[in-house]
Design an enzyme around this catalytic site. Sequence first.
Site, PDB file in Angstrom:
ATOM      1  N   ASP A 151      -4.478   0.695  -9.420  1.00 54.14           N
ATOM      2  CA  ASP A 151      -5.892   0.353  -9.604  1.00 54.14           C
ATOM      3  C   ASP A 151      -6.204   0.052 -11.072  1.00 54.14           C
ATOM      4  OD1 ASP A 151      -5.712   1.218  -7.016  1.00 54.14           O
ATOM      5  OD2 ASP A 151      -6.783   3.078  -7.348  1.00 54.14           O
TER       6      ASP A 151
ATOM      7  N   GLU B 145       0.843  -1.208   0.000  1.00 58.27           N
ATOM      8  CA  GLU B 145       0.000   0.000   0.000  1.00 58.27           C
ATOM      9  C   GLU B 145       0.870   1.246   0.000  1.00 58.27           C
ATOM     10  OE1 GLU B 145      -3.152  -0.162  -1.105  1.00 58.27           O
ATOM     11  OE2 GLU B 145      -3.551  -1.539   0.540  1.00 58.27           O
ATOM     12  N   HIS B 146       0.472   2.193  -0.834  1.00 56.91           N
ATOM     13  CA  HIS B 146       1.223   3.450  -1.003  1.00 56.91           C
ATOM     14  C   HIS B 146       2.655   3.179  -1.476  1.00 56.91           C
ATOM     15  CE1 HIS B 146      -1.828   6.307   0.340  1.00 56.91           C
ATOM     16  NE2 HIS B 146      -2.220   5.337   1.155  1.00 56.91           N
TER      17      HIS B 146
ATOM     18  N   GLU C 152      -7.081  10.066 -14.690  1.00 55.07           N
ATOM     19  CA  GLU C 152      -7.309  10.300 -13.259  1.00 55.07           C
ATOM     20  C   GLU C 152      -6.399  11.414 -12.729  1.00 55.07           C
ATOM     21  OE1 GLU C 152      -8.563   7.115 -11.059  1.00 55.07           O
ATOM     22  OE2 GLU C 152      -7.828   7.853  -9.144  1.00 55.07           O
TER      23      GLU C 152
ATOM     24  N   LEU D 145     -12.327   0.757  -3.160  1.00 53.65           N
ATOM     25  CA  LEU D 145     -12.273  -0.463  -3.978  1.00 53.65           C
ATOM     26  C   LEU D 145     -12.188  -0.116  -5.470  1.00 53.65           C
ATOM     27  CD1 LEU D 145     -14.853  -2.561  -1.916  1.00 53.65           C
ATOM     28  CD2 LEU D 145     -12.343  -2.660  -1.808  1.00 53.65           C
ATOM     29  N   SER D 146     -11.770   1.104  -5.738  1.00 49.71           N
ATOM     30  CA  SER D 146     -11.455   1.549  -7.102  1.00 49.71           C
ATOM     31  C   SER D 146     -12.632   1.640  -8.046  1.00 49.71           C
ATOM     32  CB  SER D 146     -10.400   0.649  -7.748  1.00 49.71           C
ATOM     33  OG  SER D 146      -9.191   0.813  -7.108  1.00 49.71           O
ATOM     34  N   SER D 147     -13.706   2.258  -7.580  1.00 50.45           N
ATOM     35  CA  SER D 147     -14.826   2.463  -8.501  1.00 50.45           C
ATOM     36  C   SER D 147     -14.402   3.380  -9.647  1.00 50.45           C
ATOM     37  CB  SER D 147     -16.038   3.026  -7.766  1.00 50.45           C
ATOM     38  OG  SER D 147     -15.707   4.232  -7.124  1.00 50.45           O
ATOM     39  N   SER D 148     -13.517   4.331  -9.397  1.00 48.19           N
ATOM     40  CA  SER D 148     -13.122   5.233 -10.485  1.00 48.19           C
ATOM     41  C   SER D 148     -12.278   4.496 -11.521  1.00 48.19           C
ATOM     42  CB  SER D 148     -12.405   6.472  -9.948  1.00 48.19           C
ATOM     43  OG  SER D 148     -11.313   6.110  -9.158  1.00 48.19           O
TER      44      SER D 148
ATOM     45  N   GLY E 217     -16.672   5.130  -3.171  1.00 43.47           N
ATOM     46  CA  GLY E 217     -16.050   5.715  -1.977  1.00 43.47           C
ATOM     47  C   GLY E 217     -15.608   4.679  -0.958  1.00 43.47           C
TER      48      GLY E 217
HETATM   49  C1  GLA Z   1      -5.266   4.548  -4.006  1.00 42.82           C
HETATM   50  C2  GLA Z   1      -4.554   4.912  -5.294  1.00 42.82           C
HETATM   51  C3  GLA Z   1      -3.531   3.861  -5.662  1.00 42.82           C
HETATM   52  C4  GLA Z   1      -2.621   3.514  -4.491  1.00 42.82           C
HETATM   53  C5  GLA Z   1      -3.437   3.276  -3.227  1.00 42.82           C
HETATM   54  C6  GLA Z   1      -2.568   3.078  -2.034  1.00 42.82           C
HETATM   55  O1  GLA Z   1      -6.043   3.420  -4.212  1.00 42.82           O
HETATM   56  O2  GLA Z   1      -5.485   5.048  -6.340  1.00 42.82           O
HETATM   57  O3  GLA Z   1      -2.790   4.301  -6.774  1.00 42.82           O
HETATM   58  O4  GLA Z   1      -1.666   4.511  -4.296  1.00 42.82           O
HETATM   59  O5  GLA Z   1      -4.320   4.332  -2.968  1.00 42.82           O
HETATM   60  O6  GLA Z   1      -1.820   1.927  -2.146  1.00 42.82           O
END
Ligand code: GLA
Length: 412
Positions: A193, A45-46, A181, A141-144, A138
Amino acid sequence: MTGEWLTAWDRSAGARTAAELFRSRFGAEPDGVWSAPGRVNLIGEHTDYNGGLCLPIDLPHRTYVALRRRDDDVLRLVSEREHAMWTGTADQVHPGADLGWAAYAAGVAWALNASSDLAPGVRIAGFDAAVTSCVPYGAGLSSSAALESAVAVALNDVCDLGLGGSDAGRAVLAAACVRAENEIAGAPTGGMDQSSSLRAQPGHALLLDTRDGTVRHVPFDLSAHGLALLVIDTRAEHQLADGQYANRRATCEAAAARLGRATLREIGAGAELEAALAVLSEPGDGEAQTTVKRVRHVVTEIARVEQFVALLDDGRVAEVGPLMDASHVSLRDDYEVSCAELDLAVTVARSSGALGARMTGGGFGGSAIALVEAGSVDRIATEIADAFGEAGFTAPVFLVADASAPADRDTD
Ligand code: GLA
């Protein structure tokens, strides 16, 4: 079962709903329906904007886009979530324009046209599109990314871009979605994502190396091990476009520059990390202490992805739990992107018998994941829902994640 469960739509039903929305709002037949999944990140993550490793899987929950190509430059977009139709022209789509949710769809066409990867003379004109989705909005879970990726594969097909059939082509589509994005929607996210939504495989986690964009499909079949991945959407507000995400990204980039490295990926865990932290801890003020924590998270998190994948490669999936727990502690204490709801979900999941649990996605709300014995999914979810009730938090929503299929066409 206590608590609210969000089951994924059956794909043909999702495609039908999008096509019906298209017909009812545009009075015509779409050229087809395409869909793309949300994702959940197992670990890493990150790290994606630090040249690092991450390990998402695609959800069975998808965003469906019924789309029809136009010969002029007009864009018309409808969503079951928004009452009003968004209407504009291609020249209105540019960095700095305030397009609302339309940025995620129109921005993909803009980015593809801006890319040097299209064949000479190919240009995407206008289109009409109708959007429906069962990816929670929101929830981290990457809806965008699901919307961007569904539009990308749709435009690929209707404009004959020839990019959907290979991983290399899909990497080009993913890059366009990231530009949409970053530059049109104005969210400075990394590329995890969109890569997941376009490049992952069912039954596999996607090991994405963001230093060079390469991927490896790592078998990830929890049910074969009697396990399940419980996703807990805490319903706590999650908003990436605000300053917190951008601020952490800027801190990491400044730290890498100060260390004379292209990205934090170039710093190894262990002695190299300790040496880097010693440099960054000067001049000893609050800002330096914060930088030390951020960098420690990123470097140790990349190492945890490597260890996690090594266990999966060895068939020792039940042993990844401690890495998930350590990831959560690092995100909570060093990266400081957790919140009370995420911490409670993780704590209760662990005390109820989960093998490991962590927040997932960008943080500041959104979702947590727990690796659990398949037979204990309902009990653990109930205990989390009860704890949320006692704490006075909004009731969480649960889903079970199987590694599912990437963006593709649904109907002819
Ligand atoms: C969001 C961002 C991703 C990633 C995560 C953290 O989902 O869209 O690119 O940086 O945060 O891991």
